[in-house]
Motif scaffolding. Structure first.
Motif, PDB file in Angstrom:
ATOM      1  N   ARG A   1     -37.987   7.804  36.928  1.00 21.51           N
ATOM      2  CA  ARG A   1     -37.119   9.207  36.444  1.00 21.51           C
ATOM      3  C   ARG A   1     -37.743  10.202  36.967  1.00 21.51           C
ATOM      4  NH1 ARG A   1     -37.684   8.494  30.024  1.00 21.51           N
ATOM      5  NH2 ARG A   1     -36.328  10.464  30.152  1.00 21.51           N
ATOM      6  N   SER A   2     -38.335  10.460  38.058  1.00 24.98           N
ATOM      7  CA  SER A   2     -39.067  11.590  38.653  1.00 24.98           C
ATOM      8  C   SER A   2     -38.494  11.813  39.942  1.00 24.98           C
ATOM      9  CB  SER A   2     -40.437  11.243  38.362  1.00 24.98           C
ATOM     10  OG  SER A   2     -40.926  10.619  39.714  1.00 24.98           O
ATOM     11  N   VAL A   3     -38.627  13.235  40.120  1.00 26.62           N
ATOM     12  CA  VAL A   3     -38.494  13.762  41.483  1.00 26.62           C
ATOM     13  C   VAL A   3     -39.462  14.486  41.979  1.00 26.62           C
ATOM     14  CG1 VAL A   3     -37.116  15.588  42.788  1.00 26.62           C
ATOM     15  CG2 VAL A   3     -35.909  13.907  41.248  1.00 26.62           C
ATOM     16  N   ARG A   4     -40.091  14.159  43.278  1.00 26.76           N
ATOM     17  CA  ARG A   4     -41.290  14.600  43.590  1.00 26.76           C
ATOM     18  C   ARG A   4     -41.312  15.423  44.985  1.00 26.76           C
ATOM     19  NH1 ARG A   4     -45.451   9.964  41.136  1.00 26.76           N
ATOM     20  NH2 ARG A   4     -44.846  10.565  38.913  1.00 26.76           N
ATOM     21  N   VAL A   5     -42.098  16.407  45.342  1.00 26.45           N
ATOM     22  CA  VAL A   5     -41.773  16.979  46.518  1.00 26.45           C
ATOM     23  C   VAL A   5     -43.171  17.037  47.223  1.00 26.45           C
ATOM     24  CG1 VAL A   5     -41.368  19.391  47.687  1.00 26.45           C
ATOM     25  CG2 VAL A   5     -40.275  18.673  45.819  1.00 26.45           C
ATOM     26  N   TRP A   6     -43.213  16.731  48.443  1.00 21.95           N
ATOM     27  CA  TRP A   6     -44.504  16.242  49.213  1.00 21.95           C
ATOM     28  C   TRP A   6     -44.627  17.371  50.515  1.00 21.95           C
ATOM     29  CZ3 TRP A   6     -47.341  12.332  47.045  1.00 21.95           C
ATOM     30  CH2 TRP A   6     -46.681  11.656  45.958  1.00 21.95           C
ATOM     31  N   ASP A   7     -45.807  17.734  50.793  1.00 21.33           N
ATOM     32  CA  ASP A   7     -46.196  18.331  52.177  1.00 21.33           C
ATOM     33  C   ASP A   7     -46.105  17.204  53.222  1.00 21.33           C
ATOM     34  OD1 ASP A   7     -48.083  19.002  54.293  1.00 21.33           O
ATOM     35  OD2 ASP A   7     -47.674  20.984  53.129  1.00 21.33           O
TER      36      ASP A   7
ATOM     37  N   ASP B   1     -40.767  15.266  36.111  1.00 27.47           N
ATOM     38  CA  ASP B   1     -40.625  14.008  35.296  1.00 27.47           C
ATOM     39  C   ASP B   1     -39.441  14.118  34.251  1.00 27.47           C
ATOM     40  OD1 ASP B   1     -42.782  13.120  37.003  1.00 27.47           O
ATOM     41  OD2 ASP B   1     -44.268  13.983  35.512  1.00 27.47           O
ATOM     42  N   GLY B   2     -39.044  12.895  34.092  1.00 26.78           N
ATOM     43  CA  GLY B   2     -37.865  12.800  33.134  1.00 26.78           C
ATOM     44  C   GLY B   2     -36.715  13.537  33.185  1.00 26.78           C
ATOM     45  N   VAL B   3     -36.422  13.690  34.588  1.00 22.52           N
ATOM     46  CA  VAL B   3     -35.018  14.666  34.949  1.00 22.52           C
ATOM     47  C   VAL B   3     -33.699  13.915  34.451  1.00 22.52           C
ATOM     48  CG1 VAL B   3     -36.466  15.892  36.739  1.00 22.52           C
ATOM     49  CG2 VAL B   3     -35.183  13.861  37.193  1.00 22.52           C
ATOM     50  N   ASN B   4     -33.779  12.636  34.579  1.00 19.97           N
ATOM     51  CA  ASN B   4     -32.653  12.038  34.243  1.00 19.97           C
ATOM     52  C   ASN B   4     -32.975  10.889  33.285  1.00 19.97           C
ATOM     53  OD1 ASN B   4     -31.944  12.969  37.338  1.00 19.97           O
ATOM     54  ND2 ASN B   4     -30.280  12.873  35.821  1.00 19.97           N
ATOM     55  N   GLU B   5     -31.824  10.366  32.524  1.00 13.61           N
ATOM     56  CA  GLU B   5     -32.044   9.129  31.654  1.00 13.61           C
ATOM     57  C   GLU B   5     -31.827   7.822  32.474  1.00 13.61           C
ATOM     58  OE1 GLU B   5     -33.187   8.907  28.780  1.00 13.61           O
ATOM     59  OE2 GLU B   5     -33.442  11.096  28.470  1.00 13.61           O
TER      60      GLU B   5
ATOM     61  N   ILE C   1     -31.334  18.921  44.754  1.00  8.48           N
ATOM     62  CA  ILE C   1     -30.412  18.351  43.771  1.00  8.48           C
ATOM     63  C   ILE C   1     -30.389  16.781  43.650  1.00  8.48           C
ATOM     64  CG2 ILE C   1     -27.922  18.093  43.546  1.00  8.48           C
ATOM     65  CD1 ILE C   1     -27.180  20.413  45.518  1.00  8.48           C
ATOM     66  N   CYS C   2     -30.418  16.428  42.379  1.00 10.26           N
ATOM     67  CA  CYS C   2     -30.625  14.936  42.308  1.00 10.26           C
ATOM     68  C   CYS C   2     -29.780  14.249  41.290  1.00 10.26           C
ATOM     69  CB  CYS C   2     -32.167  14.465  41.697  1.00 10.26           C
ATOM     70  SG  CYS C   2     -32.477  15.195  39.812  1.00 10.26           S
ATOM     71  N   SER C   3     -29.448  13.156  41.395  1.00  6.53           N
ATOM     72  CA  SER C   3     -28.373  12.422  40.654  1.00  6.53           C
ATOM     73  C   SER C   3     -28.814  11.316  39.839  1.00  6.53           C
ATOM     74  CB  SER C   3     -27.263  12.184  41.398  1.00  6.53           C
ATOM     75  OG  SER C   3     -27.385  11.342  42.452  1.00  6.53           O
ATOM     76  N   GLY C   4     -28.761  10.966  38.536  1.00  8.81           N
ATOM     77  CA  GLY C   4     -29.444   9.795  38.003  1.00  8.81           C
ATOM     78  C   GLY C   4     -28.282   8.976  37.450  1.00  8.81           C
ATOM     79  N   ASN C   5     -28.867   7.947  36.828  1.00 11.23           N
ATOM     80  CA  ASN C   5     -28.138   6.926  36.153  1.00 11.23           C
ATOM     81  C   ASN C   5     -27.260   7.255  34.966  1.00 11.23           C
ATOM     82  OD1 ASN C   5     -27.972   4.012  36.531  1.00 11.23           O
ATOM     83  ND2 ASN C   5     -28.752   3.571  34.366  1.00 11.23           N
ATOM     84  N   ASP C   6     -27.579   8.472  34.328  1.00  9.13           N
ATOM     85  CA  ASP C   6     -26.835   8.964  33.245  1.00  9.13           C
ATOM     86  C   ASP C   6     -25.511   9.768  33.565  1.00  9.13           C
ATOM     87  OD1 ASP C   6     -28.162  11.161  34.369  1.00  9.13           O
ATOM     88  OD2 ASP C   6     -29.403  11.580  32.298  1.00  9.13           O
TER      89      ASP C   6
END
Length: 329
Positions: free
Chosen positions: A261-267, A282-286, A314-319
């Motif tokens: 349930r997280s999105v992360r940005v990396w160098d 963290d916890g951006v989507n259910e 932009i992210c899309s989740g299971n909810d």
């Protein structure tokens, strides 16, 4: 339930079915002049993954007009885009329902052009190279990553136009993971790096720059047979499956999303080696976060800029929801 009566059904430009494809993995070949396999062809193609490990490449029924054509082709249809820039290729939406054209049989939506790499593990992810013509990478269920490119091409001219047909061979096989590879992306804008994410939560970074022509030299071709080397790995990028990843247009960052349930940005440099993301949402989507992408951005004057303040993640989740994040920092 409230129903929005203002919603209208929009008929697709083209519709077809490929029975061997899983329907979960597909990628449109970048509609740039360098990817045309024939000087006479203007088809926009789509590649689809299959359960038997093959990649099926077929016509969409949509045409692309080359620079200088002003959208004029032998087919009738609507023009989408602008041909004013030298490096712009626009789409010509094919009237594939018009049976009066002599070349309808040669431009049917869903017509298979090539079948590549059968007999291996199921295709889980698929991406075209942004600059090397007719080159794509495949992530498989057994953790293997295969890179395919135009066969017997030794100069850029052969890569660009081939022999009137698509003909591929495998040029690289990467075997650093034993878990399904659901996420793949080349760095932007030239594909110097290749990123891969697996179901064990690992994020891999490969140096693919040796395949590109040397800056300032003549167009002697793309040396796709040169080594692709592992240069970094975040061993615990996510606590679970990495579902998707996308490279930022600035060439310096990459974003991942996962089943945790997280999105992360990396160098793209030391960030992967240290295992520490620049940002973590963290916890951006259910439930699972299925997809993530980055907008092209822009400057205050409206021009494009990879590091512009208008970059959005932009992210899309299971909810069923979508989340938008600012990437200006």
């Amino acid at each position: 339930m409230n129903i929005d009566n203002s919603c209208q059904y929009k008929r697709p430009y083209a519709e077809f079915k490929v029975t061997s494809a899983t329907g979960t993995t597909l990628a449109i070949r970048p509609p740039i002049l360098g990817n045309y396999y024939s000087k006479k062809e203007t088809d926009i193609l789509v590649a689809m993954g299959c359960a038997n490990g093959a990649v099926v490449i077929c016509k969409t029924g949509i045409l692309a007009s080359r620079p200088g054509d002003n959208g004029i082709t032998s087919r009738s249809g609507n023009i989408v885009g602008d041909t004013s820039a030298d490096d712009t290729v626009v789409m010509n939406i094919t009237s594939f329902h018009n049976n009066n054209s002599d070349d309808d049989d040669n431009n049917l939506p869903g017509q298979i052009i090539a079948t590549v790499g059968g007999g291996h593990a199921c295709v889980m992810s698929l991406k075209w190279h942004p600059t090397i013509p007719n080159t794509f990478v495949v992530g498989r269920k057994d953790g293997i990553i295969d890179i395919y490119s135009a066969q017997n091409a030794t100069t850029s001219e052969e890569y660009y136009y081939g022999r009137e047909e698509l003909n591929f061979r495998r040029v690289h096989r990467l075997v650093h993971s034993s878990f399904p590879i659901r996420a793949l992306s080349y760095s932007m804008p030239d594909g110097e790096l290749l990123f891969a994410g697996d179901d064990d939560g690992k994020l891999y970074s490969y140096d693919a720059s040796m395949a590109l022509p040397t800056s300032g030299t003549s167009s002697d071709g793309f040396n796709v047979a040169t080594p692709v080397k592992l240069v970094g790995c975040a061993l615990a990028a996510h606590k679970g499956w990495i579902m998707d990843l996308t490279a930022f247009p600035d060439g310096n960052r990459v974003a991942t999303c996962g089943s945790d349930r997280s999105v992360r940005v990396w160098d793209c440099g030391m960030g992967l080696a240290s295992g520490t993301p620049i940002h973590s949402f963290d916890g951006v989507n259910e439930g699972l976060v299925w997809g993530v992408d980055c907008s092209g951005g822009g400057t205050a004057s409206g021009g494009n800029s990879g590091s512009g303040a208008r970059l959005k993640l932009i992210c899309s989740g299971n909810d069923g929801s979508m989340q938008v994040f600012s990437c200006s920092e």
